[in-house]
Design a protein around this motif. Structure first.
Motif, PDB file in Angstrom:
ATOM      1  N   ALA A 355       0.660  -1.134   0.069  1.00  7.05           N
ATOM      2  CA  ALA A 355      -0.032  -0.056  -0.016  1.00  7.05           C
ATOM      3  C   ALA A 355       0.977   1.244   0.097  1.00  7.05           C
ATOM      4  O   ALA A 355       1.375   1.462   1.016  1.00  7.05           O
ATOM      5  CB  ALA A 355      -0.868   0.164   1.074  1.00  7.05           C
ATOM      6  N   THR A 358       4.406   1.014   1.612  1.00  7.50           N
ATOM      7  CA  THR A 358       4.521   0.027   2.772  1.00  7.50           C
ATOM      8  C   THR A 358       4.387  -1.405   2.291  1.00  7.50           C
ATOM      9  O   THR A 358       3.429  -1.788   1.514  1.00  7.50           O
ATOM     10  CB  THR A 358       3.190   0.322   3.870  1.00  7.50           C
ATOM     11  OG1 THR A 358       3.474   1.370   4.480  1.00  7.50           O
ATOM     12  CG2 THR A 358       3.105  -0.874   4.806  1.00  7.50           C
ATOM     13  N   GLU A 396      -2.908  -5.400   8.414  1.00  9.07           N
ATOM     14  CA  GLU A 396      -1.502  -5.468   8.485  1.00  9.07           C
ATOM     15  C   GLU A 396      -0.704  -6.844   7.885  1.00  9.07           C
ATOM     16  O   GLU A 396       0.371  -6.459   6.874  1.00  9.07           O
ATOM     17  CB  GLU A 396      -0.919  -5.185   9.792  1.00  9.07           C
ATOM     18  CG  GLU A 396       0.581  -4.739   9.924  1.00  9.07           C
ATOM     19  CD  GLU A 396       0.884  -3.370   9.398  1.00  9.07           C
ATOM     20  OE1 GLU A 396       1.948  -3.182   9.256  1.00  9.07           O
ATOM     21  OE2 GLU A 396      -0.005  -2.711   9.013  1.00  9.07           O
ATOM     22  N   VAL A 435      -8.192   4.997   6.694  1.00  6.49           N
ATOM     23  CA  VAL A 435      -6.995   4.509   6.081  1.00  6.49           C
ATOM     24  C   VAL A 435      -5.757   5.318   6.857  1.00  6.49           C
ATOM     25  O   VAL A 435      -4.842   4.750   7.155  1.00  6.49           O
ATOM     26  CB  VAL A 435      -6.812   4.971   4.617  1.00  6.49           C
ATOM     27  CG1 VAL A 435      -5.651   4.632   3.966  1.00  6.49           C
ATOM     28  CG2 VAL A 435      -8.008   4.068   4.069  1.00  6.49           C
ATOM     29  N   ASP A 436      -5.950   6.824   7.021  1.00  6.16           N
ATOM     30  CA  ASP A 436      -4.892   7.345   7.808  1.00  6.16           C
ATOM     31  C   ASP A 436      -4.631   6.787   9.179  1.00  6.16           C
ATOM     32  O   ASP A 436      -3.467   6.820   9.574  1.00  6.16           O
ATOM     33  CB  ASP A 436      -5.427   8.942   7.792  1.00  6.16           C
ATOM     34  CG  ASP A 436      -5.305   9.669   6.474  1.00  6.16           C
ATOM     35  OD1 ASP A 436      -4.478   9.218   5.682  1.00  6.16           O
ATOM     36  OD2 ASP A 436      -5.877  10.845   6.499  1.00  6.16           O
ATOM     37  N   ARG A 439      -2.570   3.896   9.039  1.00  3.42           N
ATOM     38  CA  ARG A 439      -1.233   4.277   8.683  1.00  3.42           C
ATOM     39  C   ARG A 439      -0.619   4.906   9.876  1.00  3.42           C
ATOM     40  O   ARG A 439       0.624   4.454   9.910  1.00  3.42           O
ATOM     41  CB  ARG A 439      -1.400   5.254   7.437  1.00  3.42           C
ATOM     42  CG  ARG A 439       0.118   5.578   6.754  1.00  3.42           C
ATOM     43  CD  ARG A 439      -0.129   6.563   5.740  1.00  3.42           C
ATOM     44  NE  ARG A 439      -0.873   6.039   4.670  1.00  3.42           N
ATOM     45  CZ  ARG A 439      -2.123   6.610   3.956  1.00  3.42           C
ATOM     46  NH1 ARG A 439      -2.530   7.675   4.642  1.00  3.42           N
ATOM     47  NH2 ARG A 439      -2.432   6.078   3.066  1.00  3.42           N
ATOM     48  N   THR A 442       0.794   1.835  11.186  1.00  3.06           N
ATOM     49  CA  THR A 442       1.617   1.082  10.962  1.00  3.06           C
ATOM     50  C   THR A 442       2.944   1.794  10.912  1.00  3.06           C
ATOM     51  O   THR A 442       4.171   1.269  10.895  1.00  3.06           O
ATOM     52  CB  THR A 442       1.124   0.784   9.276  1.00  3.06           C
ATOM     53  OG1 THR A 442       0.031   0.116   9.411  1.00  3.06           O
ATOM     54  CG2 THR A 442       2.100   0.086   8.405  1.00  3.06           C
ATOM     55  N   GLN A 443       2.868   3.072  10.566  1.00  2.00           N
ATOM     56  CA  GLN A 443       4.260   3.903  10.082  1.00  2.00           C
ATOM     57  C   GLN A 443       4.899   4.457  11.270  1.00  2.00           C
ATOM     58  O   GLN A 443       5.999   4.849  11.429  1.00  2.00           O
ATOM     59  CB  GLN A 443       3.971   4.781   9.008  1.00  2.00           C
ATOM     60  CG  GLN A 443       3.519   4.016   7.639  1.00  2.00           C
ATOM     61  CD  GLN A 443       3.504   5.286   6.664  1.00  2.00           C
ATOM     62  OE1 GLN A 443       3.309   6.288   6.684  1.00  2.00           O
ATOM     63  NE2 GLN A 443       3.149   4.680   5.413  1.00  2.00           N
TER      64      GLN A 443
END
Length: 500
Positions: A355, A358, A396, A435-436, A439, A442-443
């Motif tokens: 994505a 990522t 994930e 989605v943010d 993220r 994840t990030q």
């Protein structure tokens, strides 16, 4: 005047002479006038600069290969590289046309001697071009020859590791059995011995020293786990254990309310993933079985999610722990996308997926990471907290080639329905913010945005009355749920107050 079919073919960015005198003269005249560019005998493309022309040729490489070498099989390295290799080459096997190269701007067809299409080779649509079966590709790449036309030993091993991760021992044994059937027609006795050794090593039936990649060695020693992702899952689990979350009773547990909620859940879940119908079309598909004739696969996507969200055997049943967790996920994925063979329904991914920048969990690590993650889920409080964990675990890892978002939301909701808690819909307007939040975890390792956003959506969903579809759809429209621009609209609650 050219025929309608001639005009249609001329509208393509690449056009072939067809042996029709009038049509072929039209192509020649257009090339002379500058409306087309002749790149090979009987092959014309829209004109442009060097890069644009090369791009058009590469985008249409399948048509070009079928035109130049009808009956050829995409093979060797190309069967591993998605067709075009890093050197802009496509390797083709053909029984009578071989040991030559056909060059176009930005593309070279490399012809090698080999049988034409065999029973498990895949025809590429209506073209007279085929794709080597997995077993054929493995044997051809293990044969002796120029390195440029063959995948490396490490790449082959990684592919076998991915197959083992996706389909376990029966999958590798099936590959071995099917490859054995190709030994004689391909003249691949030596290649088969090498393949058999690699498979045996992965299944731990042969001595050590055969495997070379880290992934292969990890598989032989047991299912490998993405430890960086497990650390991330641990961060989320820790936050969820102490989070103060709403406990909202299911408002659509039975009767028409349950049907209507499942319909809207499926509608929104598919819409944000690109399967887009009007609400009226989707209603016809789900509630009146009116499959849209021009979009049968998309129609069945809507039905697949609806059935999993509505039926008792899946609606409130969470997959068990460990290996069984993965098996149940695969079965639900199969049900959800059973009409999409291109999505490989029910089978774990064989290629890494992304994505943006990522990269999700490597195919070889999917089984071990999901199994371990499902065990960690049981350390999180039941209800909304555990539901959020399940959603992030599946999103994930991204265990499938397609359908991961829809499946992650279904398993989240199964945990909620198991305790008769309110299920969650992610409305179209809120999806970019959702989605943010994913993220951010994840990030940046920040779980709070995801936790708070899903808590808000649980409350938002519970605010509507699902008894009458004719009432709840306009109510959600008034709340801007179906809008797509967060810059222009704000999501509202059922009472008109701001939800976000």
């Amino acid at each position: 005047m050219p025929s309608l079919e001639v005009e249609k073919r001329q509208s393509d960015e690449i056009v072939f002479a067809a042996g029709d005198t009038g049509f072929d003269r039209t192509l020649q005249r257009r090339a002379k006038e500058g409306g087309l560019l002749r790149v090979a005998r009987g092959v014309y493309v829209e004109p442009g600069n060097q890069e644009e022309v090369a791009g058009r040729i590469r985008r249409n490489w399948q048509k070009i290969a079928a035109h130049a070498v009808p009956g050829a099989v995409v093979s060797h390295r190309s069967a591993f590289a998605g067709g075009i290799t890093a050197a802009n080459e496509v390797v083709l096997s053909h029984p009578t046309r071989f040991n030559r190269r056909i060059t176009y701007p930005g593309l070279t067809l490399v012809l090698m001697k080999g049988p034409g299409p065999m029973p498990r080779d895949l025809r590429l649509g209506s073209l007279d071009l085929y794709w080597a079966s997995q077993e054929r590709a493995l044997l051809e790449n293990l044969a002796r020859g120029a390195a440029a036309t063959r995948a490396s030993r490490e790449e082959i091993e990684e592919r076998l590791v991915a197959c083992l991760s996706a389909n376990k021992e029966p999958g590798l044994n099936q590959i071995r059995d099917r490859a054995r059937e190709l030994v004689e027609p391909l003249g691949a006795a030596t290649s088969y011995e090498t393949l058999n050794g690699l498979i045996g090593a992965l299944l731990s039936t042969h001595s050590k020293g055969v495997l070379k990649t880290k992934a292969g060695l990890a598989i032989a020693q047991g299912a490998p786990i993405d430890m960086a992702r497990m650390t991330l899952f641990g961060t989320l689990a820790t936050a969820l254990r102490t989070a103060v979350l709403p406990d909202i009773v299911d408002v659509a547990v039975a009767g028409d309310s349950r049907i209507h909620f499942a319909f809207l859940e499926s509608y929104f879940s598919n819409y944000v993933e690109g399967t887009r119908f009007s609400v009226e079309e989707a209603e016809g598909i789900v509630l009146r079985n009116q499959i849209v004739a021009q979009r049968p696969k998309d129609s069945h996507d809507i039905l697949g999610v609806f059935n999993l969200a509505y039926r008792t055997e899946t609606r409130a049943i969470v997959p068990p722990v460990g290996e069984d967790f993965i098996d149940v996920l695969q079965e639900r994925h199969r049900i959800m996308l059973e009409r999409r063979p291109e999505a490989d329904p029910g089978n774990l991914k064989l290629e890494a997926n992304y994505a943006g920048t990522t990269q999700f969990v490597e195919p070889s690590h999917v089984r071990g990471t999901l199994a371990e993650g499902s065990r960690l889920a049981l350390t999180v409080p039941e209800g909304l907290a555990r539901a959020i964990f399940y959603l992030f675990l599946i999103a994930e890892v991204h265990p499938f080639a397609d359908g991961n978002g829809r499946l992650s939301r279904l398993i989240m909701n199964a945990e909620l329905s198991r305790g008769e808690r309110a299920r969650i819909i992610i409305p179209t307007l809120f999806h970019p913010q959702f989605v943010d939040c994913l993220r951010a975890l994840t990030q940046s390792g920040r779980p709070e945005p995801l936790i708070s956003s899903l808590a808000r959506m649980a409350a938002w969903c519970a605010g509507f009355d699902y008894a009458e579809l004719e009432a709840v759809v306009p109510a959600m429209r008034s709340a801007h749920a179906f809008e797509e621009s967060p810059a222009e609209f704000r999501l509202l609650n059922a009472d008109g107050s701001r939800a976000t």
